[in-house]
Design a protein around this motif. Structure first.
Motif, PDB file in Angstrom:
ATOM      1  N   SER A  56       0.806  -1.226   0.000  1.00  0.00           N
ATOM      2  CA  SER A  56       0.000   0.000   0.000  1.00  0.00           C
ATOM      3  C   SER A  56       0.835   1.269   0.000  1.00  0.00           C
ATOM      4  N   LYS A  57       2.100   1.167  -0.403  1.00  0.00           N
ATOM      5  CA  LYS A  57       2.935   2.375  -0.493  1.00  0.00           C
ATOM      6  C   LYS A  57       2.293   3.363  -1.476  1.00  0.00           C
ATOM      7  N   GLU A  58       2.321   4.642  -1.109  1.00  0.00           N
ATOM      8  CA  GLU A  58       1.748   5.714  -1.947  1.00  0.00           C
ATOM      9  C   GLU A  58       0.237   5.610  -2.111  1.00  0.00           C
ATOM     10  N   VAL A  59      -0.393   4.742  -1.327  1.00  0.00           N
ATOM     11  CA  VAL A  59      -1.844   4.567  -1.404  1.00  0.00           C
ATOM     12  C   VAL A  59      -2.459   5.226  -0.166  1.00  0.00           C
ATOM     13  N   THR A  92       0.017  -2.808  -7.300  1.00  0.00           N
ATOM     14  CA  THR A  92      -0.726  -2.297  -8.444  1.00  0.00           C
ATOM     15  C   THR A  92      -1.973  -3.110  -8.801  1.00  0.00           C
ATOM     16  N   ARG A 126       0.410   3.386  -9.280  1.00  0.00           N
ATOM     17  CA  ARG A 126       0.791   4.454  -8.358  1.00  0.00           C
ATOM     18  C   ARG A 126       1.115   5.711  -9.166  1.00  0.00           C
ATOM     19  N   ARG A 129       3.119   8.596 -10.639  1.00  0.00           N
ATOM     20  CA  ARG A 129       4.573   8.715 -10.849  1.00  0.00           C
ATOM     21  C   ARG A 129       4.931  10.094 -11.315  1.00  0.00           C
TER      22      ARG A 129
END
Ligand SMILES: *Cc1c(COP(=O)(O)O)cnc(C)c1O
Length: 230
Positions: free
Chosen positions: A37-40, A222, A228, A230
């Protein structure tokens, strides 16, 4: 964030994991889905939780701390999947159930020290580098053996298995030899007496191949949350 879309993707990923497991003669329950869940944002994580996911992987400590705070009403099991800097070891021990990415003796020793101070046993995986790229994180096979031996004397560390990230390729089959090698490496170490039940391998592009080759944890971002930014 569209809750229905997240639920739909979770169900699709689960179905594909089950199919790949069955193809390999494995039980689908042997494979844990870790949602990366990075950047989520927290709302999307909440949607994935509602869809039944419990394990969430982050790659930066501070970002994970913010989300854990925002979602503290949910019993989420946070995993660290990215490179962990030594100066973050203390707070990482406080937050993560499992650290997938231990790649140096120094980091392992710091985790042991902080886990001892916090009265915990920190579960970790050792990240293995399967191609000698100087820019990539991970242990060589020789370093891996040294860390496994050192870890046996650490009461507050429990090494649960191995993790790898193969070189990026758009073709899932390109990952297969790397996953076969990680598994063979693990099997060899188990024959030497090290108990290493977990294999963390497989991402959105190749998790089915990883499951066929013995993954017990796949790290999927993803395919659950979409691209995500960018
Ligand atoms: C980002 C990340 C993933 C997830 O990648 P996707 O291709 O989005 O599934 C898995 N593992 C690690 C270590 C990552 O940094």
């Amino acid at each position: 964030m569209d809750e229905k879309l997240v639920a739909q993707r979770v169900s699709e990923v689960r179905g594909r994991i089950a199919q790949a497991a069955l193809q390999a003669g494995r039980s689908p329950e042997e494979v844990r889905l870790v949602a990366v869940s990075k950047e989520v944002p927290p709302e999307a994580i909440r949607a994935a939780y509602k869809a039944g996911l419990r394990y969430f992987g982050e790659s930066r400590l501070q970002e994970a701390q913010g989300k854990a705070q925002a979602l503290r009403d949910l019993p989420i099991r946070w995993h660290m999947v990215g490179h962990l800097q030594s100066n973050k070891a203390k707070h990482a021990v406080g937050l993560f159930e499992l650290i997938h990415s231990v790649d140096s003796l120094k980091l392992l020793q710091l985790l042991q020290r902080h886990a001892q101070r916090q009265g915990k046993v920190q579960e970790v995986l050792l990240q293995v580098k399967l191609v000698p790229e100087p820019t990539k994180h991970g242990l060589s096979v020789e370093e891996l053996k040294r860390l496994l031996q050192e870890a046996q004397g650490m009461e507050h560390i429990r090494v649960r298995g191995l993790m790898c990230i193969p070189p990026y390729s758009p073709e899932p089959e390109d990952s297969r030899p790397f996953y076969q090698r990680l598994r063979a490496l693990r099997d060899g170490l188990q024959a030497e007496g090290f108990e290493l039940p977990e294999l963390s391998m497989g991402m959105s592009g190749d998790y089915e191949v990883a499951v066929q080759e013995g993954a017990t944890m796949v790290r999927v971002g993803t395919a659950i949350f979409g691209e995500r930014p960018r």
